[in-house]
Motif scaffolding. Structure first.
Motif, short mmCIF file in Angstrom:
data_model
loop_
_atom_site.label_atom_id
_atom_site.label_comp_id
_atom_site.label_asym_id
_atom_site.label_seq_id
_atom_site.Cartn_x
_atom_site.Cartn_y
_atom_site.Cartn_z
N PRO A 3 -57.02 10.56 51.83
CA PRO A 3 -56.04 10.48 50.74
C PRO A 3 -55.15 11.71 50.60
N LYS A 4 -55.71 12.91 50.81
CA LYS A 4 -54.92 14.12 50.70
C LYS A 4 -53.87 14.19 51.80
N GLU A 5 -54.26 13.84 53.02
CA GLU A 5 -53.31 13.85 54.13
C GLU A 5 -52.21 12.82 53.91
N CYS A 6 -52.59 11.66 53.37
CA CYS A 6 -51.62 10.61 53.08
C CYS A 6 -50.63 11.07 52.01
N TYR A 7 -51.16 11.71 50.97
CA TYR A 7 -50.30 12.23 49.89
C TYR A 7 -49.32 13.26 50.45
N ASN A 8 -49.82 14.19 51.24
CA ASN A 8 -48.96 15.24 51.82
C ASN A 8 -47.85 14.64 52.68
N ALA A 9 -48.20 13.64 53.47
CA ALA A 9 -47.21 13.01 54.35
C ALA A 9 -46.12 12.31 53.53
N LEU A 10 -46.52 11.64 52.46
CA LEU A 10 -45.55 10.94 51.61
C LEU A 10 -44.67 11.94 50.86
N LEU A 11 -45.28 13.03 50.37
CA LEU A 11 -44.52 14.07 49.68
C LEU A 11 -43.51 14.71 50.63
N ALA A 12 -43.95 15.02 51.84
CA ALA A 12 -43.06 15.63 52.83
C ALA A 12 -41.91 14.69 53.17
N GLN A 13 -42.21 13.40 53.32
CA GLN A 13 -41.16 12.42 53.62
C GLN A 13 -40.10 12.42 52.52
N LYS A 14 -40.56 12.46 51.26
CA LYS A 14 -39.63 12.49 50.12
C LYS A 14 -38.79 13.76 50.14
N LEU A 15 -39.41 14.89 50.40
CA LEU A 15 -38.69 16.16 50.44
C LEU A 15 -37.67 16.20 51.57
N ILE A 16 -38.02 15.65 52.71
CA ILE A 16 -37.10 15.62 53.84
C ILE A 16 -35.85 14.81 53.48
N GLU A 17 -36.04 13.71 52.75
CA GLU A 17 -34.91 12.91 52.28
C GLU A 17 -34.04 13.70 51.32
N GLU A 18 -34.67 14.46 50.41
CA GLU A 18 -33.93 15.26 49.43
C GLU A 18 -33.17 16.40 50.12
N LEU A 19 -33.82 17.03 51.09
CA LEU A 19 -33.17 18.12 51.82
C LEU A 19 -31.95 17.63 52.57
N LYS A 20 -32.04 16.44 53.13
CA LYS A 20 -30.91 15.87 53.87
C LYS A 20 -29.69 15.72 52.97
N LYS A 21 -29.90 15.35 51.71
CA LYS A 21 -28.81 15.22 50.75
C LYS A 21 -28.13 16.56 50.50
N ARG A 22 -28.85 17.63 50.78
CA ARG A 22 -28.37 18.99 50.53
C ARG A 22 -27.93 19.68 51.82
N ASN A 23 -27.67 18.90 52.87
CA ASN A 23 -27.21 19.40 54.16
C ASN A 23 -28.25 20.27 54.87
N MET A 24 -29.52 20.10 54.52
CA MET A 24 -30.60 20.84 55.18
C MET A 24 -31.47 19.85 55.94
N GLU A 25 -31.99 20.28 57.09
CA GLU A 25 -32.87 19.43 57.88
C GLU A 25 -34.32 19.74 57.55
N GLY A 26 -35.10 18.70 57.34
CA GLY A 26 -36.52 18.88 57.04
C GLY A 26 -37.40 18.31 58.12
N PHE A 27 -38.55 18.95 58.31
CA PHE A 27 -39.54 18.50 59.29
C PHE A 27 -40.92 18.65 58.65
N TYR A 28 -41.87 17.84 59.10
CA TYR A 28 -43.22 17.94 58.55
C TYR A 28 -44.23 18.16 59.66
N CYS A 29 -45.10 19.15 59.47
CA CYS A 29 -46.21 19.42 60.37
C CYS A 29 -47.49 19.44 59.55
N GLU A 30 -48.51 18.75 60.01
CA GLU A 30 -49.76 18.69 59.24
C GLU A 30 -50.48 20.03 59.22
N THR A 31 -50.39 20.79 60.31
CA THR A 31 -51.16 22.04 60.42
C THR A 31 -50.26 23.22 60.74
N LYS A 32 -50.80 24.41 60.53
CA LYS A 32 -50.03 25.63 60.83
C LYS A 32 -49.82 25.78 62.33
#
Length: 207
Positions: A3-32
């Motif tokens: 559930p935590k990994e699923c939540y993080n992935a969904l949150l990151a997906q939302k943030l990437i969409e928001e960043l795109k609206k602001r002319n910024m590119e977003g990427f998500y990586c599960e680990t450092k």
């Protein structure tokens, strides 16, 4: 996926969409480890690279990788003395790639950063051709007000403790942190599309 990994992935997906609206590119990586690999893939070997002070960059091993990897790395921690450090800080403004974290990110995709000297936020705003921001999802706040509060009440005090730890009380530390926030910068839009790239990491990194 738990559930935590699923939540993080969904949150990151939302943030990437928001960043795109602001002319910024977003990427998500599960680990450092994935975040380190992603960042290095973005930087050509012949590039001039510099960075701001960042616990996140140290924790993922990025600065060490740049030193070992044959990059033209302007390391802000290497020079000795105020004049030498100032010179590297100014040279960083002309770097091809500038690396940093963000003190907070709002759920709407705004980057919130504080600085005492100002060189880190200056490079974020203007100068380097590309800026790569790496931030753990622990830095995401529900809105802009909460992001600013996180920066002033948490990130700034912890940063001060790196340099001095003999504060007599939490109130003294908090007051010192508020006065140290001489530069508070909110990045709501990148005027150059894609100049700022944000790598979100599904781990708690930095502070």
């Amino acid at each position: 996926m738990d559930p935590k990994e699923c939540y993080n992935a969904l949150l990151a997906q939302k943030l990437i969409e928001e960043l795109k609206k602001r002319n910024m590119e977003g990427f998500y990586c599960e680990t450092k480890e994935e975040a380190l690999k992603k960042a290095l893939e973005m930087i050509p070997k012949d590039s001039v690279v510099s960075c701001g002070g960042s616990a996140t960059l140290r924790e993922i091993g990025l600065q060490a990788a740049l030193k070992k990897g044959g990059y033209n790395f302007l390391d802000p921690n290497e020079p000795q003395g105020a004049a030498a450090k100032d010179k590297v800080a100014h040279q960083a403004l002309s770097a091809d790639y500038y690396l940093m974290s963000s003190n907070a990110i709002s759920a709407a995709g705004e980057l919130v950063n504080i600085d005492g000297y100002g060189n880190r936020v200056a490079s974020l705003i203007f100068g380097p051709k590309h800026v790569i921001v790496i931030a753990g999802l622990n830095k995401v706040a529900p809105n802009l007000d909460a992001a600013i509060l996180r920066v002033i009440k948490y990130a700034a005090p912890v940063t001060l403790l790196i340099f001095k730890q003999d504060y007599s009380s939490f109130d003294e530390l908090s007051k010192a942190a508020e006065s140290a926030c001489s530069q508070l910068v909110i990045t709501g839009m990148s005027m150059t599309k894609g100049r700022i790239k944000v790598i979100l990491v599904g781990e708690s990194l930095g502070f």
